[in-house]
Scaffold this motif. Sequence first.
Motif, mmCIF file in Angstrom:
data_model
loop_
_atom_site.group_PDB
_atom_site.id
_atom_site.type_symbol
_atom_site.label_atom_id
_atom_site.label_comp_id
_atom_site.label_asym_id
_atom_site.label_seq_id
_atom_site.Cartn_x
_atom_site.Cartn_y
_atom_site.Cartn_z
ATOM 1 N N UNK A 153 66.188 -115.528 -82.717
ATOM 2 C CA UNK A 153 66.350 -114.888 -83.743
ATOM 3 C C UNK A 153 64.979 -113.729 -84.002
ATOM 4 N N UNK A 154 65.521 -112.547 -84.108
ATOM 5 C CA UNK A 154 64.587 -111.551 -84.046
ATOM 6 C C UNK A 154 64.754 -110.507 -85.251
ATOM 7 N N UNK A 155 63.668 -109.572 -85.356
ATOM 8 C CA UNK A 155 63.825 -108.859 -86.516
ATOM 9 C C UNK A 155 63.177 -107.269 -86.322
ATOM 10 N N UNK A 156 63.501 -106.537 -87.371
ATOM 11 C CA UNK A 156 62.758 -105.133 -87.108
ATOM 12 C C UNK A 156 62.410 -104.720 -88.674
ATOM 13 N N UNK A 157 61.445 -103.777 -88.706
ATOM 14 C CA UNK A 157 60.956 -103.371 -89.842
ATOM 15 C C UNK A 157 61.418 -101.843 -89.942
ATOM 16 N N UNK A 158 62.177 -101.623 -91.430
ATOM 17 C CA UNK A 158 62.812 -100.154 -91.398
ATOM 18 C C UNK A 158 61.784 -99.194 -91.695
ATOM 19 N N UNK A 159 61.436 -98.052 -91.190
ATOM 20 C CA UNK A 159 60.401 -97.187 -91.572
ATOM 21 C C UNK A 159 60.992 -96.017 -91.892
ATOM 22 N N UNK A 160 60.086 -95.055 -92.945
ATOM 23 C CA UNK A 160 60.682 -93.776 -93.483
ATOM 24 C C UNK A 160 59.298 -92.702 -93.309
ATOM 25 N N UNK A 161 59.947 -91.439 -93.533
ATOM 26 C CA UNK A 161 58.744 -90.378 -93.360
ATOM 27 C C UNK A 161 58.034 -90.720 -94.865
ATOM 28 N N UNK A 162 56.633 -90.560 -94.282
ATOM 29 C CA UNK A 162 55.724 -90.782 -95.468
ATOM 30 C C UNK A 162 55.552 -89.497 -96.291
ATOM 31 N N UNK A 163 55.347 -89.466 -97.612
ATOM 32 C CA UNK A 163 55.421 -88.398 -98.257
ATOM 33 C C UNK A 163 53.687 -88.300 -98.790
ATOM 34 N N UNK A 164 52.915 -88.638 -98.004
ATOM 35 C CA UNK A 164 51.448 -88.588 -98.285
ATOM 36 C C UNK A 164 51.074 -87.054 -98.532
ATOM 37 N N UNK A 165 50.459 -86.994 -99.619
ATOM 38 C CA UNK A 165 50.360 -85.245 -100.032
ATOM 39 C C UNK A 165 49.031 -85.001 -99.038
ATOM 40 N N UNK A 166 48.354 -85.757 -98.757
ATOM 41 C CA UNK A 166 47.097 -85.382 -97.800
ATOM 42 C C UNK A 166 47.272 -85.254 -96.368
ATOM 43 N N UNK A 167 48.445 -86.089 -95.962
ATOM 44 C CA UNK A 167 48.794 -86.021 -94.460
ATOM 45 C C UNK A 167 47.617 -86.776 -93.964
ATOM 46 N N UNK A 168 47.029 -87.701 -94.528
ATOM 47 C CA UNK A 168 45.483 -88.084 -93.821
ATOM 48 C C UNK A 168 45.890 -89.479 -92.663
ATOM 49 N N UNK A 169 46.770 -90.229 -92.873
ATOM 50 C CA UNK A 169 47.121 -91.310 -92.285
ATOM 51 C C UNK A 169 47.966 -91.361 -91.153
ATOM 52 N N UNK A 170 49.204 -91.432 -91.512
ATOM 53 C CA UNK A 170 50.368 -91.480 -90.621
ATOM 54 C C UNK A 170 51.595 -90.832 -91.312
ATOM 55 N N UNK A 171 52.480 -90.586 -90.363
ATOM 56 C CA UNK A 171 53.568 -89.715 -90.843
ATOM 57 C C UNK A 171 54.819 -90.814 -91.233
ATOM 58 N N UNK A 172 54.630 -91.788 -90.790
ATOM 59 C CA UNK A 172 55.677 -93.019 -91.078
ATOM 60 C C UNK A 172 55.041 -94.289 -91.865
ATOM 61 N N UNK A 173 56.016 -94.869 -92.814
ATOM 62 C CA UNK A 173 55.510 -96.044 -93.526
ATOM 63 C C UNK A 173 56.765 -96.839 -93.591
ATOM 64 N N UNK A 174 56.649 -98.117 -93.975
ATOM 65 C CA UNK A 174 57.467 -99.060 -93.996
ATOM 66 C C UNK A 174 58.506 -98.694 -95.299
#
Length: 251
Positions: A159-180
């Motif tokens: 049994x295995x799994x994955x996390x769905x991620x999306x484009x991060x709308x971080x207004x500062x663009x400081x950390x990463x472009x994707x988030x869960x």
Amino acid sequence: MCGRYANSASTANLYGLFGVDEVVDDDLEPSWNIAPTDPVRAVLQRPPREAADDAAAVRQLRTLRWGLVPSWSKDAKGGARMINARRETVVEKPAFRKAAAARRCLLPADGYYEWRTTDEGKVPYFLHAPDDAMLAFAGLYELWRDPEKADDDPARWLWTCTVITQQATDTLGEIHDRCPVLVPSELRDAWLDCTAGDAAVASELLAAMPVPQLEPRIVSTAVNSVRNDGPELVAPAAAPAAEPVQLEMRF
């Protein structure tokens, strides 16, 4: 991307928080440094154990391996490469399409880690709810039959799994472009209900997910090593001289 996260909740806590009907598998120890291929707790809906396949689904708490292995894979080696599924293509990719239709799950988390690249090196952040409430990542799960194990071997199904991620709308663009993708409490029942068996339902639900608001804090570089674990990993750490101690971030 989500490549490391924390879940310190006990089975008893998850049972109440997610309205679980049946606990499957043994307890997992809390972990503040969950890494790809680690066992993780997941909430999903399936017929009860020992029941007929057409029995009504119940909400289960199960232990899965992080890194999805499609049912048609020749072996389980590729799971570590499928810890994330992109929201934009999850209902199209062969590895995820069937799971999006029929095997959706929630992956409980205290929060997750990302690394910001600076002139001084990579700085780890822990992203969490402002009130430190438990998060629920939108996930998919899959079952893979190990052809080398006997039909009566209880370990024949992986049994295995994955996390769905999306484009991060971080207004500062400081950390990463994707988030869960985070599933709010009011959409969790719908996300887990796979009775329609239609990937279009997953698309509609993903489109309905509200923009999450998380707070980041700088944490110790001890989290860089998967060998380290413990609540101290999510504790605030001193920021490098060039780093702001407070960083407002909206996904």
